[in-house]
Design a protein around this motif. Structure first.
Motif, PDB file in Angstrom:
ATOM      1  N   PHE A 148      30.957  63.743  47.647  1.00  0.00           N
ATOM      2  CA  PHE A 148      31.562  63.866  46.316  1.00  0.00           C
ATOM      3  C   PHE A 148      30.700  64.804  45.465  1.00  0.00           C
ATOM      4  O   PHE A 148      29.647  65.258  45.895  1.00  0.00           O
ATOM      5  CB  PHE A 148      31.684  62.483  45.658  1.00  0.00           C
ATOM      6  CG  PHE A 148      32.599  61.545  46.418  1.00  0.00           C
ATOM      7  CD1 PHE A 148      33.976  61.648  46.321  1.00  0.00           C
ATOM      8  CD2 PHE A 148      32.072  60.569  47.257  1.00  0.00           C
ATOM      9  CE1 PHE A 148      34.820  60.793  47.033  1.00  0.00           C
ATOM     10  CE2 PHE A 148      32.903  59.706  47.977  1.00  0.00           C
ATOM     11  CZ  PHE A 148      34.279  59.830  47.861  1.00  0.00           C
ATOM     12  N   PRO A 179      28.052  59.146  41.273  1.00  0.00           N
ATOM     13  CA  PRO A 179      27.276  57.993  41.757  1.00  0.00           C
ATOM     14  C   PRO A 179      26.706  58.127  43.163  1.00  0.00           C
ATOM     15  O   PRO A 179      25.581  57.701  43.415  1.00  0.00           O
ATOM     16  CB  PRO A 179      28.281  56.837  41.675  1.00  0.00           C
ATOM     17  CG  PRO A 179      29.628  57.441  41.526  1.00  0.00           C
ATOM     18  CD  PRO A 179      29.441  58.793  40.916  1.00  0.00           C
ATOM     19  N   THR A 180      27.466  58.729  44.093  1.00  0.00           N
ATOM     20  CA  THR A 180      26.937  58.866  45.459  1.00  0.00           C
ATOM     21  C   THR A 180      25.788  59.866  45.466  1.00  0.00           C
ATOM     22  O   THR A 180      24.754  59.667  46.123  1.00  0.00           O
ATOM     23  CB  THR A 180      28.049  59.313  46.433  1.00  0.00           C
ATOM     24  OG1 THR A 180      29.230  58.567  46.163  1.00  0.00           O
ATOM     25  CG2 THR A 180      27.646  59.097  47.870  1.00  0.00           C
ATOM     26  N   HIS A 223      30.021  55.927  51.480  1.00  0.00           N
ATOM     27  CA  HIS A 223      30.123  54.563  50.966  1.00  0.00           C
ATOM     28  C   HIS A 223      31.293  53.826  51.609  1.00  0.00           C
ATOM     29  O   HIS A 223      31.729  54.156  52.718  1.00  0.00           O
ATOM     30  CB  HIS A 223      30.174  54.589  49.435  1.00  0.00           C
ATOM     31  CG  HIS A 223      31.349  55.319  48.838  1.00  0.00           C
ATOM     32  ND1 HIS A 223      32.541  55.524  49.488  1.00  0.00           N
ATOM     33  CD2 HIS A 223      31.511  55.892  47.616  1.00  0.00           C
ATOM     34  CE1 HIS A 223      33.378  56.165  48.707  1.00  0.00           C
ATOM     35  NE2 HIS A 223      32.781  56.422  47.561  1.00  0.00           N
ATOM     36  N   ALA A 279      38.364  57.392  47.781  1.00  0.00           N
ATOM     37  CA  ALA A 279      37.214  57.129  46.909  1.00  0.00           C
ATOM     38  C   ALA A 279      37.197  55.658  46.507  1.00  0.00           C
ATOM     39  O   ALA A 279      38.241  54.991  46.470  1.00  0.00           O
ATOM     40  CB  ALA A 279      37.296  58.006  45.667  1.00  0.00           C
ATOM     41  N   ALA A 280      36.025  55.159  46.159  1.00  0.00           N
ATOM     42  CA  ALA A 280      35.904  53.773  45.699  1.00  0.00           C
ATOM     43  C   ALA A 280      36.699  53.563  44.413  1.00  0.00           C
ATOM     44  O   ALA A 280      37.320  52.520  44.208  1.00  0.00           O
ATOM     45  CB  ALA A 280      34.433  53.451  45.478  1.00  0.00           C
ATOM     46  N   SER A 281      36.686  54.565  43.554  1.00  0.00           N
ATOM     47  CA  SER A 281      37.420  54.474  42.285  1.00  0.00           C
ATOM     48  C   SER A 281      38.926  54.348  42.543  1.00  0.00           C
ATOM     49  O   SER A 281      39.629  53.635  41.833  1.00  0.00           O
ATOM     50  CB  SER A 281      37.139  55.706  41.429  1.00  0.00           C
ATOM     51  OG  SER A 281      37.212  56.884  42.207  1.00  0.00           O
ATOM     52  N   GLY A 334      35.131  63.936  42.333  1.00  0.00           N
ATOM     53  CA  GLY A 334      34.091  62.917  42.248  1.00  0.00           C
ATOM     54  C   GLY A 334      34.200  62.285  40.878  1.00  0.00           C
ATOM     55  O   GLY A 334      34.831  62.856  39.970  1.00  0.00           O
ATOM     56  N   THR A 335      33.571  61.116  40.700  1.00  0.00           N
ATOM     57  CA  THR A 335      33.688  60.498  39.386  1.00  0.00           C
ATOM     58  C   THR A 335      32.677  61.071  38.390  1.00  0.00           C
ATOM     59  O   THR A 335      32.717  60.711  37.213  1.00  0.00           O
ATOM     60  CB  THR A 335      33.561  58.965  39.479  1.00  0.00           C
ATOM     61  OG1 THR A 335      32.404  58.646  40.246  1.00  0.00           O
ATOM     62  CG2 THR A 335      34.811  58.359  40.105  1.00  0.00           C
ATOM     63  N   GLN A 377      31.367  53.284  39.614  1.00  0.00           N
ATOM     64  CA  GLN A 377      30.157  52.553  39.965  1.00  0.00           C
ATOM     65  C   GLN A 377      29.162  52.544  38.803  1.00  0.00           C
ATOM     66  O   GLN A 377      29.075  53.509  38.047  1.00  0.00           O
ATOM     67  CB  GLN A 377      29.538  53.193  41.213  1.00  0.00           C
ATOM     68  CG  GLN A 377      30.439  53.062  42.428  1.00  0.00           C
ATOM     69  CD  GLN A 377      30.146  54.113  43.489  1.00  0.00           C
ATOM     70  OE1 GLN A 377      29.107  54.084  44.113  1.00  0.00           O
ATOM     71  NE2 GLN A 377      31.066  55.026  43.700  1.00  0.00           N
TER      72      GLN A 377
END
Ligand code: MLT
Length: 330
Positions: free
Chosen positions: A42, A47-48, A98, A166-168, A190-191, A209
């Motif tokens: 990302f 965050p990553t 992640h 993505a986690a989001s 990416g966030t 995150q």
């Protein structure tokens, strides 16, 4: 495929001795002889990327080689996964990824790699809580109010994420399922950039995150509604858990791990695992992670075995949920 030529092999080539060069393959005993690339799936500043940069320096010190972070964005992290799966199996290209490593097979039917077969796991890194956050002037003040608001304004509310995988995106999907709405999603690479737009008021809300949101929530630059973990987060004591605030099904922790291509010699993996363990015991890393709402995983999880077990367990957990949702990345 990126071809890495270690310094020893270059020396061989200058001696014009093909036998001594060993076909350019890495010698596990002398690894590392050159710079290592840590691939982040990302954007920089997200965050990553933050976790990668926190561990890169102490790992580099332990290994005695530079570690350069490379951001390979796109397709919810799967472009980076494909790059490292296809890289030389010599330990010079390492992937940090992640929870998206476990959701990608269900989200991408044509995924170019198998998380379990095309990589060796190095070890788990950290479990990061997520937060549900909004632009500073978004009307809802609490998670309860957010639920009511998105139900009433489902056709106009925008939900940012870092793409399918993505986690989001996963956390946003859980919110949409729990509330029973289908919102307009705004994907970013990416966030990191998504958060910039959230602060600027270009999008309404998102999951992200704590490693990306804790300081902005504390500074009042964005609204924080809840943390998505069963327990409260020490760095964000004012935020309830999603269960406390009425969305118990929105529970997600973002675990991270390091990967190398499947054919990487075990001796190289062992050196990377040992360096990761040292990095996660580094007091500066522990302190900085604490400020960002997370902690390193316990030492027993910094192993390929614990990491593979987690990956398998998470693939089993998320595959049916994703299949039922009908969401697909392509
Ligand atoms: C990032 O580093 O940008 C995030 O991990 C994206 C995400 O998974 O939501």
């Amino acid at each position: 495929m990126r071809r890495h030529i270690p310094l020893a092999s270059l020396a061989c080539l200058t001696m014009l001795s093909l036998a001594a060069c060993g076909g350019g393959d890495a010698d596990p005993a002398s690894y590392p002889e050159d710079e290592i690339t840590l691939v982040v799936p990302f954007s920089a500043g997200g965050p990553t990327d933050t976790v990668a940069r926190l561990i890169a320096e102490p790992m580099a010190e332990e290994l005695g080689a530079d570690i350069v972070v490379q951001n390979v964005e796109g397709a919810g992290g799967t472009i980076a996964g494909g790059q490292v799966a296809d890289a030389d199996a010599d330990g010079y290209e390492v992937l940090i990824h992640h929870i998206g490593m476990s959701t990608a097979p269900a989200l991408y039917p044509d995924l170019a790699y198998s998380p379990l077969e095309d990589f060796k796991t190095v070890g788990l890194v950290t479990d990061v809580p997520m937060t549900i956050v909004a632009r500073p002037d978004f009307e809802p003040e609490t998670l309860e109010e957010l639920v009511t608001y998105v139900k009433e304004n489902a056709d106009t509310v925008t939900l940012a994420n870092a793409g399918v995988g993505a986690a989001s995106q996963l956390c946003g999907l859980l919110i949409e399922q729990a509330v029973g709405v289908d919102l307009t999603e705004v994907p970013y690479d990416g966030t990191g950039p998504a958060l910039t737009d959230l602060v600027g008021g270009q999008v309404d809300f998102m999951c992200d995150q704590t490693t990306n949101t804790a300081s902005q929530i504390q500074a009042g630059e964005i609204k924080g509604y809840a943390v998505t973990t069963p327990e409260p987060v020490e760095a964000l004591p004012d935020l309830p858990t999603t269960a406390e605030a009425g969305l118990p099904d929105v529970e997600v922790g973002v675990w991270h791990g390091l990967y190398v291509p499947a054919d990487t010699p075990d001796e190289i993996v062992e050196k990377l695992t040992a360096a990761l363990e040292v990095a996660l015991e580094d007091q500066n890393v522990i302190d900085q992670m604490g400020t960002l709402g997370t902690t390193p995983v316990p030492a027993e999880d910094v192993t390929p075995e614990a990491h593979t077990a987690k990956l398998e367990e998470q693939i089993d957990l998320w595959t049916p949920i994703i299949e039922e949702s009908g969401v697909t990345g392509g």
